[in-house]
Design a protein around this motif. Sequence first.
Motif, PDB file in Angstrom:
ATOM      1  N   MET A   1       0.832  -1.208   0.000  1.00 43.30           N
ATOM      2  CA  MET A   1       0.000   0.000   0.000  1.00 43.30           C
ATOM      3  C   MET A   1       0.866   1.258   0.000  1.00 43.30           C
ATOM      4  O   MET A   1       0.543   2.244  -0.670  1.00 43.30           O
ATOM      5  N   GLY A   2       1.955   1.211   0.776  1.00 41.06           N
ATOM      6  CA  GLY A   2       2.827   2.378   0.813  1.00 41.06           C
ATOM      7  C   GLY A   2       3.420   2.698  -0.548  1.00 41.06           C
ATOM      8  O   GLY A   2       3.476   3.860  -0.962  1.00 41.06           O
ATOM      9  N   VAL A   3       3.869   1.666  -1.266  1.00 39.86           N
ATOM     10  CA  VAL A   3       4.417   1.882  -2.613  1.00 39.86           C
ATOM     11  C   VAL A   3       3.343   2.442  -3.526  1.00 39.86           C
ATOM     12  O   VAL A   3       3.593   3.351  -4.337  1.00 39.86           O
ATOM     13  N   ARG A   4       2.120   1.915  -3.405  1.00 42.21           N
ATOM     14  CA  ARG A   4       1.037   2.392  -4.261  1.00 42.21           C
ATOM     15  C   ARG A   4       0.702   3.841  -3.946  1.00 42.21           C
ATOM     16  O   ARG A   4       0.470   4.650  -4.847  1.00 42.21           O
ATOM     17  N   ARG A  16       6.947  14.342  -3.757  1.00 41.41           N
ATOM     18  CA  ARG A  16       7.754  13.837  -2.650  1.00 41.41           C
ATOM     19  C   ARG A  16       8.634  12.676  -3.090  1.00 41.41           C
ATOM     20  O   ARG A  16       9.822  12.602  -2.766  1.00 41.41           O
ATOM     21  N   VAL A  17       8.054  11.752  -3.865  1.00 38.36           N
ATOM     22  CA  VAL A  17       8.831  10.612  -4.345  1.00 38.36           C
ATOM     23  C   VAL A  17       9.958  11.078  -5.263  1.00 38.36           C
ATOM     24  O   VAL A  17      11.087  10.573  -5.201  1.00 38.36           O
ATOM     25  N   LEU A  18       9.656  12.071  -6.088  1.00 38.97           N
ATOM     26  CA  LEU A  18      10.676  12.548  -7.023  1.00 38.97           C
ATOM     27  C   LEU A  18      11.815  13.236  -6.276  1.00 38.97           C
ATOM     28  O   LEU A  18      12.991  13.035  -6.600  1.00 38.97           O
ATOM     29  N   ALA A 240       7.034   3.175   5.655  1.00 35.38           N
ATOM     30  CA  ALA A 240       8.272   2.558   5.175  1.00 35.38           C
ATOM     31  C   ALA A 240       8.151   2.171   3.707  1.00 35.38           C
ATOM     32  O   ALA A 240       9.113   2.278   2.936  1.00 35.38           O
ATOM     33  N   GLY A 241       6.960   1.713   3.304  1.00 30.97           N
ATOM     34  CA  GLY A 241       6.758   1.371   1.892  1.00 30.97           C
ATOM     35  C   GLY A 241       6.898   2.577   0.986  1.00 30.97           C
ATOM     36  O   GLY A 241       7.460   2.482  -0.114  1.00 30.97           O
ATOM     37  N   GLU A 242       6.383   3.741   1.433  1.00 28.22           N
ATOM     38  CA  GLU A 242       6.547   4.957   0.639  1.00 28.22           C
ATOM     39  C   GLU A 242       8.028   5.313   0.496  1.00 28.22           C
ATOM     40  O   GLU A 242       8.493   5.676  -0.593  1.00 28.22           O
ATOM     41  N   ALA A 243       8.754   5.237   1.617  1.00 32.48           N
ATOM     42  CA  ALA A 243      10.195   5.537   1.550  1.00 32.48           C
ATOM     43  C   ALA A 243      10.918   4.533   0.658  1.00 32.48           C
ATOM     44  O   ALA A 243      11.831   4.892  -0.094  1.00 32.48           O
ATOM     45  N   LEU A 244      10.488   3.271   0.733  1.00 32.06           N
ATOM     46  CA  LEU A 244      11.107   2.241  -0.103  1.00 32.06           C
ATOM     47  C   LEU A 244      10.885   2.537  -1.577  1.00 32.06           C
ATOM     48  O   LEU A 244      11.790   2.354  -2.403  1.00 32.06           O
ATOM     49  N   ALA A 245       9.687   3.025  -1.919  1.00 35.07           N
ATOM     50  CA  ALA A 245       9.409   3.366  -3.320  1.00 35.07           C
ATOM     51  C   ALA A 245      10.345   4.466  -3.805  1.00 35.07           C
ATOM     52  O   ALA A 245      10.908   4.392  -4.910  1.00 35.07           O
ATOM     53  N   GLY A 246      10.516   5.506  -2.977  1.00 32.77           N
ATOM     54  CA  GLY A 246      11.432   6.577  -3.371  1.00 32.77           C
ATOM     55  C   GLY A 246      12.863   6.097  -3.494  1.00 32.77           C
ATOM     56  O   GLY A 246      13.597   6.511  -4.397  1.00 32.77           O
ATOM     57  N   ALA A 247      13.277   5.188  -2.578  1.00 33.33           N
ATOM     58  CA  ALA A 247      14.643   4.675  -2.635  1.00 33.33           C
ATOM     59  C   ALA A 247      14.863   3.820  -3.883  1.00 33.33           C
ATOM     60  O   ALA A 247      15.918   3.897  -4.530  1.00 33.33           O
ATOM     61  N   LEU A 248      13.856   2.991  -4.218  1.00 34.80           N
ATOM     62  CA  LEU A 248      13.996   2.144  -5.418  1.00 34.80           C
ATOM     63  C   LEU A 248      14.050   3.001  -6.676  1.00 34.80           C
ATOM     64  O   LEU A 248      14.852   2.740  -7.579  1.00 34.80           O
ATOM     65  N   LEU A 249      13.189   4.024  -6.737  1.00 33.71           N
ATOM     66  CA  LEU A 249      13.270   4.932  -7.880  1.00 33.71           C
ATOM     67  C   LEU A 249      14.606   5.668  -7.878  1.00 33.71           C
ATOM     68  O   LEU A 249      15.190   5.932  -8.937  1.00 33.71           O
ATOM     69  N   GLY A 250      15.120   5.967  -6.663  1.00 32.67           N
ATOM     70  CA  GLY A 250      16.437   6.596  -6.567  1.00 32.67           C
ATOM     71  C   GLY A 250      17.543   5.712  -7.103  1.00 32.67           C
ATOM     72  O   GLY A 250      18.494   6.200  -7.717  1.00 32.67           O
ATOM     73  N   LEU A 251      17.421   4.387  -6.884  1.00 28.35           N
ATOM     74  CA  LEU A 251      18.408   3.471  -7.462  1.00 28.35           C
ATOM     75  C   LEU A 251      18.400   3.546  -8.975  1.00 28.35           C
ATOM     76  O   LEU A 251      19.453   3.539  -9.626  1.00 28.35           O
ATOM     77  N   ALA A 298      16.624   3.093   3.755  1.00 28.92           N
ATOM     78  CA  ALA A 298      15.410   3.909   3.658  1.00 28.92           C
ATOM     79  C   ALA A 298      14.344   3.413   4.628  1.00 28.92           C
ATOM     80  O   ALA A 298      13.694   4.198   5.335  1.00 28.92           O
ATOM     81  N   VAL A 299      14.140   2.102   4.675  1.00 29.23           N
ATOM     82  CA  VAL A 299      13.142   1.528   5.585  1.00 29.23           C
ATOM     83  C   VAL A 299      13.551   1.760   7.040  1.00 29.23           C
ATOM     84  O   VAL A 299      12.742   2.187   7.876  1.00 29.23           O
ATOM     85  N   PHE A 300      14.804   1.495   7.363  1.00 26.98           N
ATOM     86  CA  PHE A 300      15.274   1.637   8.741  1.00 26.98           C
ATOM     87  C   PHE A 300      15.167   3.087   9.215  1.00 26.98           C
ATOM     88  O   PHE A 300      14.684   3.361  10.320  1.00 26.98           O
ATOM     89  N   VAL A 301      15.625   4.024   8.381  1.00 27.95           N
ATOM     90  CA  VAL A 301      15.599   5.436   8.782  1.00 27.95           C
ATOM     91  C   VAL A 301      14.169   5.908   8.989  1.00 27.95           C
ATOM     92  O   VAL A 301      13.867   6.653   9.926  1.00 27.95           O
ATOM     93  N   THR A 302      13.247   5.468   8.123  1.00 27.21           N
ATOM     94  CA  THR A 302      11.849   5.879   8.271  1.00 27.21           C
ATOM     95  C   THR A 302      11.255   5.355   9.567  1.00 27.21           C
ATOM     96  O   THR A 302      10.609   6.098  10.321  1.00 27.21           O
TER      97      THR A 302
END
Length: 765
Positions: A1-4, A16-18, A240-251, A298-302
Motif C-alpha cells: 500500500m505504501g508503494v502504491r 515527494r517521491v521525485l 516505510a513502503g513509501e520511503a522504499l518506493a522513493g529509494a527504489l526509484l532513486g536506485l 530507507a526503511v530503517f531510517v523511516t
Amino acid sequence: MGVRFAFAGGREGWVRVLLTAVGVGLGVALLLLTTAIPNALAVRHDRERARLDFTYSQTHLRKADNTLVIADVDTTYHRKDVRGRLMQPEGVKAPLPPGLAKFPAPGDMVVSPALKELLASADGKLLRERLPYRIVGTIGETGLIGSAELSYYAGADGLAAKISSPDIARINSFGDPHPTPDKTDPVLVLLSLVVFVVLLTPVAVFIAAAVRFGGERRDRRLAALRLVGSDSAMTRRIAAGEALAGALLGLVLGTAFFLIGRQIAGSVEILDVSVFPSYLNPSPALAVLVAVAVPAAAVFVTLFALRGVVIEPLGVVRTARPSRRRLWWRLLLPLAGLAMLYPMIGQGRTHGAFNQYLVSGGVILLLIGVTALLPWIVETVVARLGSGGVAWQLAVRRLQLSSGTAARMVNGIAVAVAGAIALQMLFAGVESDYTKPSKNDLSRAQLGVNLPRGVPVDAIAGKFAATKGVRKVTAISEAGLGDRRKEPKSVMDLNIGDCAALREMATLPSCRDGDVFVVSGGEYDTDTPKVGRPGRTLYIDPSYEDSPGSEIAWTVPQTVKQARSIKDPTGTMRGGVLMTRGAVPTRAAGLVRGMIYLSVDQSVPNVLEYVRNTAARTDWRAYVNMWTSVEQSKKYTSIRTGLFVGATCVLALIGASMLVSQLEQLRERKKLLSSLVAFGTRRRTLSMSVLWQTAIPIALGLALAAVVGLMLGTVLLKMTGQTVSVDWPGVLVMTGIGAGIVLAVTLLSLPPLLRLMRPDGLRTE
C-alpha cells in the motif's frame, strides 16, 4: 500500500517521491562512481604496465626478426606531460605497441585523440613545431591510460646505432614479463583507507537524510489512514513502503546519473587525471551492496524517525513540546570510535601494518558521531536564543519547532568538513616523509638540458643563448676518468667547460683556456688526491664488461692546478678533474655528454616552450628538465590527487543535496509563507529569516566539525608517529569551503522563495 500511495497519491505524492529519488539518486551515483575508482586506477596501472618498453630482462638483446628499437622522447607542454616514442622495427615479427594497428613509417606518427585535437588547435602551435611528423592515425584505447593523455608513436631510422644511449633500447616484447609486487607503505595504506572512508561517509549521511524529504506532510496523510482503520504498526509499515518506493526509484535514477557521469568523466580531466568510460566499472559485489543497502537504509531510517511520532486518527501529535534529546548515548559513538583507533597508535612502519577494520570502523564512528551530536547541539543552543528582529524571531522560532530538520540538512556538510580537516592534518603531518627539498639552486638556473654523447655542446649552447627569454647559459661536458683502461678500480668525474662554467663548480686560483684543475672537497670523492697526481696516466671513458667504452689515454699535466669544490647549480659538490676546452684531447670530443644550465626570464610568455623547441631542433634526444624547489613521492602525490578529485565530487553532491533539501522545506512552508506575506511581512524579512535558518545550524555544524576533525586528525597523526600540529590555514580553508557552499545554496534558493511568496499560495482544493 505504501508503494502504491507513493506513485498513485496525486501530485503531492509524486513530488515527494521525485525529491527523494533525486536525492537518493545523486548519492547512489556518487557511491557507484567511488566504488568504480579502484577498478579505474587498476586498469590505468595495467595499461601502463602493458605498454612498458624498457625492462631489465631485455638489456642484452641482439638484432633479430622479432626485435624493435625504441627511443624515449617524452616532453612537456604547458605543464602537461607528452609521452613520445620513436620506433624502428628490425623484422616482420617486431612487437607492436598496444593500441596500434601497424608501425608508422619514418617521418609519420600515430597520436592519441587528445594530442591530435591539441595539435590541430591554435594552442598547439608551439608543440607542432616540436613534432615534425605527419599524423597518419590515432592510438587505440588499449594503448592509453586516459582519455586526455597526450601520447604519440613516430617512425624513425638509424636508432640501432644509438642504442648505447640510456633512452634507447632494443626490445622483443612490451610489458614486464616478471613483474615484482610493489612494497606497501603502511602509512600510505592508511592514507588511502581514510580517504575512502571520509569521502563515502557524507554520501551515506545524505542518502539517509534524502529518504525523509517531505516527512511532515507524509505524517499528516498517514493520520487519514488511522481514521479508516489502520493500526499504528501498519501505518509505520505503509510509511516505510513509501520511503522504499522513493529509494527504489532513486536506485534507477542513480544508475542513470552514474551512466551519464561515466560518459562525462571520459571527457574531463581533473588534476591531470583522466579515464575512459570503460574504466569506471564498479565491482559487482560493491554494486550489489549499494543496491541492497540503500533500500534497507530507507526503511530503517523511516521507522527510526517515526519512533517518537504519535499518528492518531485526528492528526499528528508532534506540535506538543517534545522531550529533550538525551546526550549520553550520542557521546558513545565518538568514544567507541576513539576506542577502536587507540590500539593503532604507534603502529605503521615500526610495529606492523594498521588493522583496516579497526581504522575504518573507528573513523566511521567518529564521523557518524557528528550526525548524532549535531541535533542535540542545535536544539540546546536555539532553545536559549533570545529576541531580535522580525527575521531573527521567525528563524529562531522555526528552528525551535523543528531543530531536527535543520540539523539533518547540514549533517552532510558537517561530516565532510570534519573528515576534510582530519585529512588535512594527516597529509600535512606526513608530507615531510614524502617530500624533500630539492638541491637545485633556482637562483642560478631554472632549467637543465641533458645532451647525449657526441653532441657539440658549444654550438648548441649558442642556440640556447639566442632563444627568446634565455638570460644565461652555462655549458658543461661530462665523462668518466678511470685509473685503468678496462675495469678501473678508481673512477673520477671529468667536467669540461670554459672558465665561467668551471667557476660554477669550483673556486679557481686563476683560469685561462688550456688549464686543468684537480678538485678537492667533492662529495663521495676519495680517489682524486691519490689518482690525479701530475704525470699519472688516466683513461677517459674506461670500459667495463657490461658496457664497453672507447677509452682514450690522457696524462695529467705537470701544470695542473688545485681547486676547491663548491656547490654547482644542481647543489652537488663535484670532485675529479676540471678541464678548459683547450686542454681536451681531440678524440675525446665524441665521448662526453653535455649538460646545459639555463637561467630564463619567467615573465616571457611560453619561454619554457621556446627552450624545449630549441632542444628538439638541435637533437631529438635532448631532454629539458624543469627544476623545482621540492621533490615528492609519486605514490603520495597520487593519493593526494585522488583525495582532491573525490572531495570535489563529494562537495558538488553536498551542494546539490542541500539545495534539494532547501527547496523541499520551502515547498512544505508554501502556505505559511503566503500567509505571512498576506499579513504584511516584507519579502526581504522572509528572505533574511531563511538565511538565518540556514546560517545558525551551519555555524554550529562547522564548529562541531572543527572539533571532531581536530580530534580525529590528532589521533591519526599519533597513529603514524608524527608530531601533532594543527594546520590552521587548512582548517580555515575547509571551514570556509563549507560555509561557501551553504551561502551558494541559500542564494540559489531565493528565486523559488520569492515565487512561493504569492497570494495564490493560500488557495486550497
